[in-house]
Motif scaffolding. Structure first.
Motif, PDB file in Angstrom:
ATOM      1  N   GLY A  65      41.789  21.697  80.050  1.00  0.00           N
ATOM      2  CA  GLY A  65      43.371  22.245  80.460  1.00  0.00           C
ATOM      3  C   GLY A  65      44.390  21.700  79.562  1.00  0.00           C
ATOM      4  O   GLY A  65      45.514  22.026  79.991  1.00  0.00           O
ATOM      5  N   ALA A  66      44.067  20.817  78.459  1.00  0.00           N
ATOM      6  CA  ALA A  66      45.289  20.547  77.590  1.00  0.00           C
ATOM      7  C   ALA A  66      46.208  21.579  77.164  1.00  0.00           C
ATOM      8  O   ALA A  66      47.405  21.432  76.661  1.00  0.00           O
ATOM      9  N   HIS A  67      45.967  22.692  77.341  1.00  0.00           N
ATOM     10  CA  HIS A  67      46.865  23.902  76.859  1.00  0.00           C
ATOM     11  C   HIS A  67      47.529  24.560  77.854  1.00  0.00           C
ATOM     12  O   HIS A  67      48.260  25.528  77.559  1.00  0.00           O
ATOM     13  N   ARG A  68      47.428  24.133  79.104  1.00  0.00           N
ATOM     14  CA  ARG A  68      48.233  24.722  80.142  1.00  0.00           C
ATOM     15  C   ARG A  68      48.733  23.906  80.853  1.00  0.00           C
ATOM     16  O   ARG A  68      48.761  22.485  81.110  1.00  0.00           O
ATOM     17  N   ALA A  69      49.720  24.301  81.962  1.00  0.00           N
ATOM     18  CA  ALA A  69      50.599  23.649  83.191  1.00  0.00           C
ATOM     19  C   ALA A  69      50.850  24.626  84.102  1.00  0.00           C
ATOM     20  O   ALA A  69      50.728  25.658  83.991  1.00  0.00           O
ATOM     21  N   GLU A  70      51.214  23.942  85.056  1.00  0.00           N
ATOM     22  CA  GLU A  70      51.665  24.657  86.337  1.00  0.00           C
ATOM     23  C   GLU A  70      53.203  24.452  86.660  1.00  0.00           C
ATOM     24  O   GLU A  70      53.848  23.400  86.517  1.00  0.00           O
ATOM     25  N   ILE A  71      53.819  25.592  86.921  1.00  0.00           N
ATOM     26  CA  ILE A  71      55.271  25.510  87.101  1.00  0.00           C
ATOM     27  C   ILE A  71      55.191  25.223  88.885  1.00  0.00           C
ATOM     28  O   ILE A  71      54.462  25.883  89.490  1.00  0.00           O
ATOM     29  N   ALA A  72      56.047  24.399  89.398  1.00  0.00           N
ATOM     30  CA  ALA A  72      56.120  24.129  90.915  1.00  0.00           C
ATOM     31  C   ALA A  72      57.397  23.804  91.284  1.00  0.00           C
ATOM     32  O   ALA A  72      58.191  23.431  90.559  1.00  0.00           O
ATOM     33  N   LYS A  73      57.707  24.031  92.479  1.00  0.00           N
ATOM     34  CA  LYS A  73      58.927  23.739  93.352  1.00  0.00           C
ATOM     35  C   LYS A  73      60.135  24.210  92.698  1.00  0.00           C
ATOM     36  O   LYS A  73      61.006  23.384  92.715  1.00  0.00           O
ATOM     37  N   LEU A  74      60.134  25.398  92.162  1.00  0.00           N
ATOM     38  CA  LEU A  74      61.383  25.974  92.094  1.00  0.00           C
ATOM     39  C   LEU A  74      62.085  26.089  93.085  1.00  0.00           C
ATOM     40  O   LEU A  74      61.930  26.848  94.069  1.00  0.00           O
ATOM     41  N   MET A  75      63.330  25.400  93.079  1.00  0.00           N
ATOM     42  CA  MET A  75      64.122  25.587  94.341  1.00  0.00           C
ATOM     43  C   MET A  75      65.662  25.605  93.847  1.00  0.00           C
ATOM     44  O   MET A  75      66.023  25.032  92.867  1.00  0.00           O
ATOM     45  N   VAL A  76      66.352  26.590  94.567  1.00  0.00           N
ATOM     46  CA  VAL A  76      67.834  26.660  94.396  1.00  0.00           C
ATOM     47  C   VAL A  76      68.570  26.633  95.788  1.00  0.00           C
ATOM     48  O   VAL A  76      68.028  27.444  96.456  1.00  0.00           O
ATOM     49  N   HIS A  77      69.283  25.855  96.025  1.00  0.00           N
ATOM     50  CA  HIS A  77      70.036  25.631  97.064  1.00  0.00           C
ATOM     51  C   HIS A  77      70.695  26.872  97.602  1.00  0.00           C
ATOM     52  O   HIS A  77      71.238  27.648  96.478  1.00  0.00           O
ATOM     53  N   PRO A  78      70.499  27.133  98.862  1.00  0.00           N
ATOM     54  CA  PRO A  78      70.867  28.479  99.261  1.00  0.00           C
ATOM     55  C   PRO A  78      72.506  28.653  99.066  1.00  0.00           C
ATOM     56  O   PRO A  78      72.925  29.847  98.726  1.00  0.00           O
ATOM     57  N   ARG A  79      73.238  27.564  99.090  1.00  0.00           N
ATOM     58  CA  ARG A  79      74.571  28.074  98.521  1.00  0.00           C
ATOM     59  C   ARG A  79      75.059  28.283  97.193  1.00  0.00           C
ATOM     60  O   ARG A  79      76.000  28.685  96.774  1.00  0.00           O
ATOM     61  N   ALA A  80      74.048  28.121  96.311  1.00  0.00           N
ATOM     62  CA  ALA A  80      74.003  28.020  95.038  1.00  0.00           C
ATOM     63  C   ALA A  80      73.286  29.032  94.347  1.00  0.00           C
ATOM     64  O   ALA A  80      73.283  29.537  93.095  1.00  0.00           O
ATOM     65  N   ARG A  81      72.830  30.157  95.247  1.00  0.00           N
ATOM     66  CA  ARG A  81      72.110  31.127  94.657  1.00  0.00           C
ATOM     67  C   ARG A  81      72.910  32.495  94.066  1.00  0.00           C
ATOM     68  O   ARG A  81      74.178  32.391  94.446  1.00  0.00           O
ATOM     69  N   GLY A  82      72.366  33.148  93.503  1.00  0.00           N
ATOM     70  CA  GLY A  82      73.010  34.247  92.661  1.00  0.00           C
ATOM     71  C   GLY A  82      73.932  33.929  91.314  1.00  0.00           C
ATOM     72  O   GLY A  82      74.555  34.764  90.802  1.00  0.00           O
ATOM     73  N   ARG A  83      73.551  32.567  90.857  1.00  0.00           N
ATOM     74  CA  ARG A  83      74.150  32.297  89.602  1.00  0.00           C
ATOM     75  C   ARG A  83      73.306  32.210  88.277  1.00  0.00           C
ATOM     76  O   ARG A  83      73.910  31.615  87.354  1.00  0.00           O
ATOM     77  N   GLY A  84      72.394  32.486  88.768  1.00  0.00           N
ATOM     78  CA  GLY A  84      71.076  32.533  87.684  1.00  0.00           C
ATOM     79  C   GLY A  84      70.372  31.305  87.270  1.00  0.00           C
ATOM     80  O   GLY A  84      69.917  30.934  86.346  1.00  0.00           O
ATOM     81  N   LEU A  85      70.805  30.466  88.240  1.00  0.00           N
ATOM     82  CA  LEU A  85      70.202  29.069  88.065  1.00  0.00           C
ATOM     83  C   LEU A  85      68.634  29.111  87.950  1.00  0.00           C
ATOM     84  O   LEU A  85      68.061  28.341  87.300  1.00  0.00           O
ATOM     85  N   ALA A  86      68.032  29.970  88.937  1.00  0.00           N
ATOM     86  CA  ALA A  86      66.686  29.892  88.730  1.00  0.00           C
ATOM     87  C   ALA A  86      66.124  30.487  87.406  1.00  0.00           C
ATOM     88  O   ALA A  86      65.027  29.949  86.876  1.00  0.00           O
ATOM     89  N   VAL A  87      66.762  31.608  86.818  1.00  0.00           N
ATOM     90  CA  VAL A  87      66.250  31.964  85.600  1.00  0.00           C
ATOM     91  C   VAL A  87      66.410  30.876  84.713  1.00  0.00           C
ATOM     92  O   VAL A  87      65.617  30.636  83.571  1.00  0.00           O
ATOM     93  N   ALA A  88      67.611  30.130  84.707  1.00  0.00           N
ATOM     94  CA  ALA A  88      67.604  29.027  83.584  1.00  0.00           C
ATOM     95  C   ALA A  88      66.729  27.930  83.927  1.00  0.00           C
ATOM     96  O   ALA A  88      66.147  27.555  82.836  1.00  0.00           O
TER      97      ALA A  88
END
Length: 154
Positions: A65-88
């Motif tokens: 599995g040395a060619h792969r990885a898992e994305i985990a626990k993407l979190m954006v605080h509710p008060r900070a949503r809508g600013r493009g942080l998740a995409v960044a």
């Protein structure tokens, strides 16, 4: 931030209300994984130093599995949503994975969630749906969608 995201309905492994100390234990475990090199993590801070968002990358340590990885626990605080942080944060994790030579990423999220729509917009491909995967705070369960994404070489 973890408690605020869970209270807002995020399905990131926890149920609301979270027992006292559960978030602290989680972050302690993450810190140990980061220190050991098993987890890469990025955070976005507010001007006052409060965490507004975070994401983890879990490179697979097994030889096949040395060619792969898992994305985990993407979190954006509710008060900070809508600013493009998740995409960044997603772009940061994908760029880091590519720099590590990881060509395949995987993740999962609750079907129909805001995150589900985000991953589709960012070019992730649905591998399938697993019914009754995650328990819900109010009772019952909900399906998760497994996604994958190939990364172009650096």
């Amino acid at each position: 931030m973890l408690e605020a995201c869970v209270a807002d309905g995020a399905s990131i492994g926890f149920l609301h209300p979270m027992p006292a100390g559960q978030a602290e234990t989680f972050w302690r475990d993450v810190a140990q994984g980061v220190a050991a090199g098993d987890i890469l993590m990025w955070s976005v801070l507010e001007a006052d130093g409060a965490v507004a968002g975070t994401i983890q990358l879990h490179p697979v340590g097994k030889p096949n599995g040395a060619h792969r990885a898992e994305i985990a626990k993407l979190m954006v605080h509710p008060r900070a949503r809508g600013r493009g942080l998740a995409v960044a944060l997603m772009r940061t994790a994908e760029d880091a994975a590519r720099a590590l030579g990881r060509r395949l990423l995987v993740l999962d999220t609750i079907e129909g969630s805001v995150a589900d729509r985000l991953y589709r917009r960012l070019g992730w491909t649905e591998a399938g749906v697993i019914p009754d995967f995650a328990l819900k705070s109010g009772g019952g369960s909900e399906p998760t969608v497994v996604f994958w994404k190939r990364l172009p070489a650096v």
